[in-house]
Scaffold this active site. Structure first.
Site, PDB file in Angstrom:
ATOM      1  N   HIS A   1       0.864  -1.191   0.000  1.00 54.59           N
ATOM      2  CA  HIS A   1       0.000   0.000   0.000  1.00 54.59           C
ATOM      3  C   HIS A   1       0.899   1.238   0.000  1.00 54.59           C
ATOM      4  CE1 HIS A   1      -4.077  -1.802   0.487  1.00 54.59           C
ATOM      5  NE2 HIS A   1      -3.324  -2.857   0.717  1.00 54.59           N
TER       6      HIS A   1
ATOM      7  N   CYS B   1      -7.931  -0.577   3.215  1.00 52.90           N
ATOM      8  CA  CYS B   1      -8.457  -1.775   3.865  1.00 52.90           C
ATOM      9  C   CYS B   1      -9.404  -1.304   4.948  1.00 52.90           C
ATOM     10  CB  CYS B   1      -7.331  -2.616   4.460  1.00 52.90           C
ATOM     11  SG  CYS B   1      -7.964  -4.031   5.406  1.00 52.90           S
TER      12      CYS B   1
HETATM   13  P1  HMG Z   1     -17.651 -14.024  11.597  1.00 52.87           P
HETATM   14  O1  HMG Z   1     -18.580 -13.036  12.170  1.00 52.87           O
HETATM   15  O2  HMG Z   1     -16.561 -14.524  12.447  1.00 52.87           O
HETATM   16  O3  HMG Z   1     -18.376 -15.292  11.030  1.00 52.87           O
HETATM   17  O4  HMG Z   1     -17.082 -13.435  10.225  1.00 52.87           O
HETATM   18  P2  HMG Z   1     -19.485 -16.147  11.643  1.00 52.87           P
HETATM   19  O5  HMG Z   1     -19.205 -17.532  11.155  1.00 52.87           O
HETATM   20  O6  HMG Z   1     -19.600 -15.907  13.126  1.00 52.87           O
HETATM   21  O7  HMG Z   1     -20.776 -15.559  10.902  1.00 52.87           O
HETATM   22  C1  HMG Z   1     -21.281 -14.292  11.172  1.00 52.87           C
HETATM   23  C2  HMG Z   1     -22.192 -13.861  10.050  1.00 52.87           C
HETATM   24  O8  HMG Z   1     -21.442 -13.735   8.818  1.00 52.87           O
HETATM   25  C3  HMG Z   1     -23.280 -14.843   9.760  1.00 52.87           C
HETATM   26  O9  HMG Z   1     -24.371 -14.111   9.236  1.00 52.87           O
HETATM   27  C4  HMG Z   1     -22.671 -15.692   8.660  1.00 52.87           C
HETATM   28  O10 HMG Z   1     -23.651 -16.324   7.878  1.00 52.87           O
HETATM   29  C5  HMG Z   1     -21.949 -14.648   7.840  1.00 52.87           C
HETATM   30  P3  HMG Z   1     -25.572 -13.590  10.168  1.00 52.87           P
HETATM   31  O11 HMG Z   1     -26.095 -14.826  10.808  1.00 52.87           O
HETATM   32  O12 HMG Z   1     -24.980 -12.637  11.161  1.00 52.87           O
HETATM   33  O13 HMG Z   1     -26.527 -12.921   9.204  1.00 52.87           O
HETATM   34  N1  HMG Z   1     -20.814 -15.158   7.086  1.00 52.87           N
HETATM   35  C6  HMG Z   1     -20.637 -14.904   5.765  1.00 52.87           C
HETATM   36  N2  HMG Z   1     -21.386 -14.228   4.882  1.00 52.87           N
HETATM   37  C7  HMG Z   1     -20.918 -14.154   3.630  1.00 52.87           C
HETATM   38  N3  HMG Z   1     -19.751 -14.717   3.228  1.00 52.87           N
HETATM   39  C8  HMG Z   1     -18.993 -15.414   4.095  1.00 52.87           C
HETATM   40  C9  HMG Z   1     -19.435 -15.533   5.433  1.00 52.87           C
HETATM   41  N4  HMG Z   1     -18.936 -16.117   6.528  1.00 52.87           N
HETATM   42  C10 HMG Z   1     -19.785 -15.887   7.522  1.00 52.87           C
HETATM   43  N5  HMG Z   1     -17.855 -15.968   3.688  1.00 52.87           N
HETATM   44  C11 HMG Z   1     -15.784 -13.258   8.270  1.00 52.87           C
HETATM   45  C12 HMG Z   1     -15.992 -14.013   9.580  1.00 52.87           C
HETATM   46  C13 HMG Z   1     -14.381 -13.530   7.776  1.00 52.87           C
HETATM   47  C14 HMG Z   1     -16.789 -13.745   7.258  1.00 52.87           C
HETATM   48  C15 HMG Z   1     -15.979 -11.750   8.549  1.00 52.87           C
HETATM   49  O14 HMG Z   1     -15.118 -11.386   9.583  1.00 52.87           O
HETATM   50  C16 HMG Z   1     -15.712 -10.903   7.337  1.00 52.87           C
HETATM   51  O15 HMG Z   1     -16.420 -10.938   6.358  1.00 52.87           O
HETATM   52  N6  HMG Z   1     -14.637 -10.052   7.395  1.00 52.87           N
HETATM   53  C17 HMG Z   1     -14.268  -9.162   6.318  1.00 52.87           C
HETATM   54  C18 HMG Z   1     -12.845  -9.424   5.941  1.00 52.87           C
HETATM   55  C19 HMG Z   1     -12.434  -8.579   4.735  1.00 52.87           C
HETATM   56  O16 HMG Z   1     -13.019  -8.690   3.683  1.00 52.87           O
HETATM   57  N7  HMG Z   1     -11.394  -7.738   4.923  1.00 52.87           N
HETATM   58  C20 HMG Z   1     -10.842  -6.980   3.839  1.00 52.87           C
HETATM   59  C21 HMG Z   1     -10.062  -7.833   2.902  1.00 52.87           C
HETATM   60  S1  HMG Z   1      -8.439  -8.289   3.552  1.00 52.87           S
HETATM   61  C22 HMG Z   1      -7.405  -7.029   2.983  1.00 52.87           C
HETATM   62  O17 HMG Z   1      -7.864  -6.055   2.432  1.00 52.87           O
HETATM   63  C23 HMG Z   1      -5.909  -7.231   3.131  1.00 52.87           C
HETATM   64  C24 HMG Z   1      -5.224  -7.641   1.827  1.00 52.87           C
HETATM   65  O18 HMG Z   1      -5.471  -6.714   0.804  1.00 52.87           O
HETATM   66  C25 HMG Z   1      -3.710  -7.778   2.038  1.00 52.87           C
HETATM   67  C26 HMG Z   1      -3.071  -6.564   2.711  1.00 52.87           C
HETATM   68  O19 HMG Z   1      -3.207  -5.439   2.194  1.00 52.87           O
HETATM   69  O20 HMG Z   1      -2.449  -6.791   3.746  1.00 52.87           O
HETATM   70  C27 HMG Z   1      -5.739  -9.017   1.352  1.00 52.87           C
HETATM   71 MG    MG Z   2      -4.397  -4.854   0.546  1.00 53.47          MG
END
Ligand code: HMG
Ligand code: MG
Length: 306
Positions: free
Chosen positions: A213, A244
């Site tokens: 970044h 992010c």
């Molecule tokens: P959680 O709350 O721990 O999961 O989320 P859960 O199993 O307890 O489920 C909670 C709710 O999420 C439930 O729904 C699940 O059905 C739903 P509710 O009953 O509340 O309506 N759920 C999902 N829905 C859609 N897709 C799924 C999913 N899993 C559970 N896959 C989870 C865990 C990882 C899903 C959550 O924390 C999350 O979505 N986090 C977002 C993470 C993210 O996208 N971050 C940004 C990307 S990473 C980044 O940018 C870094 C990178 O670029 C590298 C760098 O720069 O370093 C890659």
């Molecule tokens: Mg990134």
């Protein structure tokens, strides 16, 4: 100099960029952006992420985007469309939309892991192992990310050995490539080289990618420092989109236009057509009501206008 002759550019703008934009970008615009990035010759375009829409609302149209992109470009043998899948639930949804490559994303910092994916590092590795096992059975490729390889927004400086430890776990699990994320853009050439040196002892250098970044304007210098060590895969985002949602203060990724300008200047082949890339950057920047963040893009566009 140990420069590679060829570099692979992994375009992450449609995911890493658009996940963090304030404005809601219509699905049709995302699809056209990806069309344009493919036309510019990018060999990998991270299309979207299968995460919770409550956590990251901007990726809520994931299935629609991926389906449309694969319907248009899925037959091209030379372009990959990886998508983020943090758990089996995301993997299943990605698969249903046709994904042939997914990415799991861990962190070298315990607090960032908690904030980003709601679990610690050890538990995340268990979730990822389940995704990798499911993917392997279906011959779906898996890319790995390690966030906070240099610094964490919550914990400060990160020991390179911790980044290397997570990178090794992801590689040994079966990731074909491990992307090293300087999530908040805090790295400088010296700290980036120390981090790569540690990671290259854990994972073959040709399986590592740099994901930098540009918060402090160091991303392009960090690419140069990485090229000096022989790294040959870099992630970047068109028009410098991005950030992010779980890394306060993190600004966009290195702009793809800046990366390609550097590579062209070093006569390192990356197969990307700068003219078409500029058009893609203008397209998305116009939609967001601003200029591309890339300095190279602005200068080249000014030259075009003149
Ligand atoms: P959680 O709350 O721990 O999961 O989320 P859960 O199993 O307890 O489920 C909670 C709710 O999420 C439930 O729904 C699940 O059905 C739903 P509710 O009953 O509340 O309506 N759920 C999902 N829905 C859609 N897709 C799924 C999913 N899993 C559970 N896959 C989870 C865990 C990882 C899903 C959550 O924390 C999350 O979505 N986090 C977002 C993470 C993210 O996208 N971050 C940004 C990307 S990473 C980044 O940018 C870094 C990178 O670029 C590298 C760098 O720069 O370093 C890659
Ligand atoms: Mg990134």
């Amino acid at each position: 100099m140990n420069f590679p002759k060829r570099v692979k550019v992994v375009e992450v703008g449609p995911r890493d960029g658009l996940q963090n934009e304030r404005q809601l970008v219509p699905t049709a615009v995302k699809i056209e952006l990806i069309d344009r990035l493919v036309a510019a010759g990018l060999p990998a375009v991270e299309a979207t992420s299968f995460v919770s829409p409550k956590w990251v609302p901007r990726m809520g149209d994931n299935a629609e985007v991926l389906r449309a992109v694969l319907a248009r470009h899925g037959q091209r043998p030379n372009v990959a469309f990886p998508v983020l899948t943090p758990n089996l639930r995301g993997f299943d949804a990605a698969l249903e939309a046709g994904a042939r490559e997914v990415a799991i994303f861990g962190a070298a910092s315990e607090t960032f892991s908690q904030k980003n994916i709601n679990c610690g590092i050890a538990e995340s590795l268990e979730r990822f192992a389940a995704v990798v096992d499911a993917a392997r059975a279906l011959e779906v490729k898996v890319r790995g990310y390690v966030s906070c390889v240099v610094a964490c927004p919550y914990e400060g400086a990160v020991d390179p050995a911790r980044a290397a430890w997570v990178a090794r776990r992801l590689y040994e699990m079966g990731c074909h490539e491990v992307s090293l994320g300087d999530t908040i853009g805090a790295g400088t050439p010296a700290s980036i080289q120390r981090m790569i040196a540690a990671c290259a002892e854990a994972v073959p250098l040709d399986k590592l990618a740099g994901h930098y970044h540009d918060t402090y304007g160091m991303a392009i210098a960090n690419v140069y420092a990485s090229l000096q060590m022989g790294m040959a895969v870099f992630d970047s985002a068109i028009a410098g989109l991005g950030g992010c949602p779980y890394a306060p203060g993190a600004s966009g990724n290195l702009a793809t236009e800046d990366l390609v300008f550097l590579l062209d200047g070093l006569a390192i082949d990356c197969g990307v057509d700068m003219d078409a890339l500029l058009d893609a950057g203008v397209f998305i920047a116009r939609h967001l009501g601003r200029e591309p963040a890339s300095k190279a893009a602005r200068a080249l566009l000014a030259g075009r206008a003149g």
